[in-house]
Each structure stands twice: as structure tokens, then as C-alpha cells.
Design an enzyme around this catalytic site. Structure first.
Site, PDB file in Angstrom:
ATOM      1  N   GLU A  97       0.843  -1.195   0.000  1.00 44.03           N
ATOM      2  CA  GLU A  97       0.000   0.000   0.000  1.00 44.03           C
ATOM      3  C   GLU A  97       0.881   1.249   0.000  1.00 44.03           C
ATOM      4  O   GLU A  97       1.853   1.323   0.754  1.00 44.03           O
ATOM      5  CB  GLU A  97      -0.916  -0.004   1.229  1.00 44.03           C
ATOM      6  CG  GLU A  97      -1.780   1.221   1.408  1.00 44.03           C
ATOM      7  CD  GLU A  97      -2.682   1.512   0.226  1.00 44.03           C
ATOM      8  OE1 GLU A  97      -2.655   2.667  -0.257  1.00 44.03           O
ATOM      9  OE2 GLU A  97      -3.419   0.603  -0.209  1.00 44.03           O
ATOM     10  N   ASP A 153      -7.026   2.307  -8.898  1.00 40.42           N
ATOM     11  CA  ASP A 153      -7.341   3.644  -9.386  1.00 40.42           C
ATOM     12  C   ASP A 153      -7.531   3.579 -10.903  1.00 40.42           C
ATOM     13  O   ASP A 153      -6.643   3.126 -11.625  1.00 40.42           O
ATOM     14  CB  ASP A 153      -6.184   4.585  -9.044  1.00 40.42           C
ATOM     15  CG  ASP A 153      -6.509   6.048  -9.293  1.00 40.42           C
ATOM     16  OD1 ASP A 153      -7.380   6.325 -10.149  1.00 40.42           O
ATOM     17  OD2 ASP A 153      -5.895   6.907  -8.653  1.00 40.42           O
ATOM     18  N   THR A 228     -13.405  -6.508   0.616  1.00 39.43           N
ATOM     19  CA  THR A 228     -12.787  -5.199   0.771  1.00 39.43           C
ATOM     20  C   THR A 228     -13.816  -4.102   1.004  1.00 39.43           C
ATOM     21  O   THR A 228     -14.998  -4.244   0.661  1.00 39.43           O
ATOM     22  CB  THR A 228     -11.947  -4.832  -0.466  1.00 39.43           C
ATOM     23  OG1 THR A 228     -12.822  -4.570  -1.572  1.00 39.43           O
ATOM     24  CG2 THR A 228     -10.997  -5.944  -0.839  1.00 39.43           C
ATOM     25  N   GLU A 229     -13.353  -3.008   1.579  1.00 40.96           N
ATOM     26  CA  GLU A 229     -14.228  -1.859   1.806  1.00 40.96           C
ATOM     27  C   GLU A 229     -14.819  -1.366   0.488  1.00 40.96           C
ATOM     28  O   GLU A 229     -16.004  -1.032   0.403  1.00 40.96           O
ATOM     29  CB  GLU A 229     -13.441  -0.738   2.484  1.00 40.96           C
ATOM     30  CG  GLU A 229     -14.286   0.484   2.815  1.00 40.96           C
ATOM     31  CD  GLU A 229     -13.461   1.605   3.412  1.00 40.96           C
ATOM     32  OE1 GLU A 229     -12.609   2.144   2.699  1.00 40.96           O
ATOM     33  OE2 GLU A 229     -13.684   1.939   4.593  1.00 40.96           O
ATOM     34  N   GLU A 230     -13.994  -1.333  -0.559  1.00 43.59           N
ATOM     35  CA  GLU A 230     -14.458  -0.844  -1.852  1.00 43.59           C
ATOM     36  C   GLU A 230     -15.519  -1.766  -2.445  1.00 43.59           C
ATOM     37  O   GLU A 230     -16.526  -1.308  -2.991  1.00 43.59           O
ATOM     38  CB  GLU A 230     -13.278  -0.717  -2.809  1.00 43.59           C
ATOM     39  CG  GLU A 230     -13.578   0.048  -4.080  1.00 43.59           C
ATOM     40  CD  GLU A 230     -13.915   1.508  -3.850  1.00 43.59           C
ATOM     41  OE1 GLU A 230     -14.701   2.073  -4.639  1.00 43.59           O
ATOM     42  OE2 GLU A 230     -13.401   2.082  -2.867  1.00 43.59           O
TER      43      GLU A 230
END
EC number: 2.1.1.33
Length: 254
Positions: A97, A153, A228-230
Site C-alpha cells: 500500500e 485507481d 474489501t471496503e471498496e
């Protein structure tokens, strides 16, 4: 790993104290230590249960050390690592990360999970680094069996496509550190990016698509859209996801 922000009894850190920008520019210069080569990666800092820093010599030949086998590139808040850990308890895995606050959150989360669940989550860790620049500094040739690129991204502007974490050039590096038969997993909620990643993988001579029936039988596949959060945000909003899952293959001239 530090213990800042983790209370007694393995209390999980709160995300609101670790919020950061959704994405960082992977082409900018950031300041953090980078190992000169994979042999310089100090595994005792990441997996102390398996690599105790103060272990002594008993005169016997040491067993061949374990290697990191899974890499979650752009791991965010670590949800995939936490989901994978009990599924593959004997496999070392690491999240990579770029954002410093997010990396710190994942460190504290792992420490808290270890404290609350003795003997578990010792096989996962995180490192702050730029995986678009330093993958070969962390992994040897044919070391990894799985690589994950979850909701990267999209870099929508065409001039910024060179910042995308999946490209023909970067796939050369990923192929180098993956063993033959290893799997690369990608998923996104941006259709154009999904097509881009699939196209790059289809064009690369060292990857072939994994058949859909094999994907559905893979216990990891479900985690891509739930862990995952996403992924949870996409699900809450009723969004669609696009995955591309490919296998590392061999060429005769390799």
C-alpha cells in the site's frame, strides 16, 4: 509493527483516524525504505511467529524458510488479507500500500486480530511501498502464486493511463515474480478499466484466461467482491463489477 492506537484485548483500530485520499500518484517520489533485493526483506518484522528475531542456533541445519506467496497490490484497509488468512493459514501473504495512514491502519488491524485470536492471522502483513516501482525488490523470480489487484485507481484521463497498475510493461514484472500456474486476480467497478486490464492480460504472451467454471469453483473468487471496503461500497450502491482472472503460463524459450 507498532502498537500505537491498539487498546488492550486486541481492540481494532478505527478507520476514521486513518483516513487518507482515495488514491495516490504512483509516479511521484515518496520517501520510505526499500530493500535492495528480496534477500534483504526482513521477514521477522512481518511474521515474528515464523521468523523470530532472537532465534538462536541449535547447531542443526535450519529448514528452508517460507516465502511470501500471495501479494495484494494496493491492499487498502486489508479486508482481502483478513479474508484470505484463515483460508490459507500456512501461506505467507503481504499487502502493498502506498498511502502511509492506510498502511498504518492495516498494521494495527493485524496486530489487534493477532491479540484477539492467538495463533491466527500470523501469516499476513503489510508494507508501505510503491509496487509499480519496487516489485522486483521484494520478490524473487517465480516466488508468488497469487497476485491481487482489486479496485485499482482507474486514472480516467488518457494522459494518466501510464499510472494504471495493469499495463503491458508492468505485466512483464508481474510475470517474472509469479510461478508458472500462478493466478493474477483483477476486479473493478469501472467497465472501461475492466476492459483495459483484460485486454492487457489477453495480449501478454505469459498469461492465459482462467476458464469461468474454474473461477466459480475458486474459494478466493467470492472474496474479490465481498472482502474489501471498496467491494462492499459497490454492493451497497448496487453497482456492477468486472473481473479478469488469468494464469501465468510458460513459453518454451523461458
Amino acid at each position: 509493527m507498532t502498537t500505537n492506537g491498539v487498546g488492550g484485548g486486541g481492540k481494532l483500530p478505527r478507520k476514521r483516524f486513518y483516513r487518507a485520499r482515495a488514491h495516490s500518484n504512483p509516479l511521484s517520489d515518496s520517501h520510505f525504505p526499500v530493500p535492495i533485493s528480496p534477500k534483504e526483506v526482513d521477514l521477522s518484522q512481518h511474521y515474528p511467529r515464523y521468523f523470530p528475531a532472537d532465534k538462536g542456533s541449535d547447531g542443526e541445519e535450519a529448514a528452508a524458510p517460507q516465502q511470501i506467496r500471495f501479494a495484494d497490490v494496493g491492499c487498502g484497509f486489508g479486508g482481502l488479507l483478513v479474508g484470505l488468512s484463515p483460508l490459507f493459514p500456512d501461506t505467507l501473504m503481504i499487502g502493498m500500500e502506498l498511502r502511509d495512514k492506510v498502511t498504518e491502519y492495516v498494521k494495527e488491524r493485524i496486530l489487534a486480530l493477532r491479540a484477539a485470536n492467538p495463533g491466527q492471522y500470523d501469516n499476513i502483513s503489510v508494507v508501505r511501498t510503491n509496487s509499480m516501482k519496487y516489485i522486483p525488490n521484494y520478490f524473487r523470480k517465480a516466488q508468488l502464486t497469487k497476485m491481487f489487484f482489486l479496485f485499482p485507481d482507474p486514472h480516467f484521463k488518457e494522459k494518466n493511463h501510464r499510472r494504471r497498475v495493469i499495463s503491458m510493461q508492468l505485466l512483464d514484472e508481474y510475470a517474472y515474480v509469479m510461478e508458472v500456474g500462478g493466478i493474477i486476480y483483477t476486479i473493478t467497478d469501472v467497465e472501461e478499466l475492466g476492459e483495459w486490464m483484460r485486454s492487457c492480460l489477453e495480449k501478454h504472451p505469459l498469461f492465459e484466461t482462467v476458464p469461468e467454471e474454474e473461477i466459480k469453483a475458486d474459494p478466493v473468487f467470492k472474496l474479490l467482491s465481498t472482502a474489501t471496503e471498496e467491494s462492499q461500497k459497490v454492493a451497497r450502491n448496487g453497482g456492477q463489477t468486472f473481473h479478469a482472472i488469468f494464469r501465468r503460463i510458460s513459453l518454451k524459450e523461458e
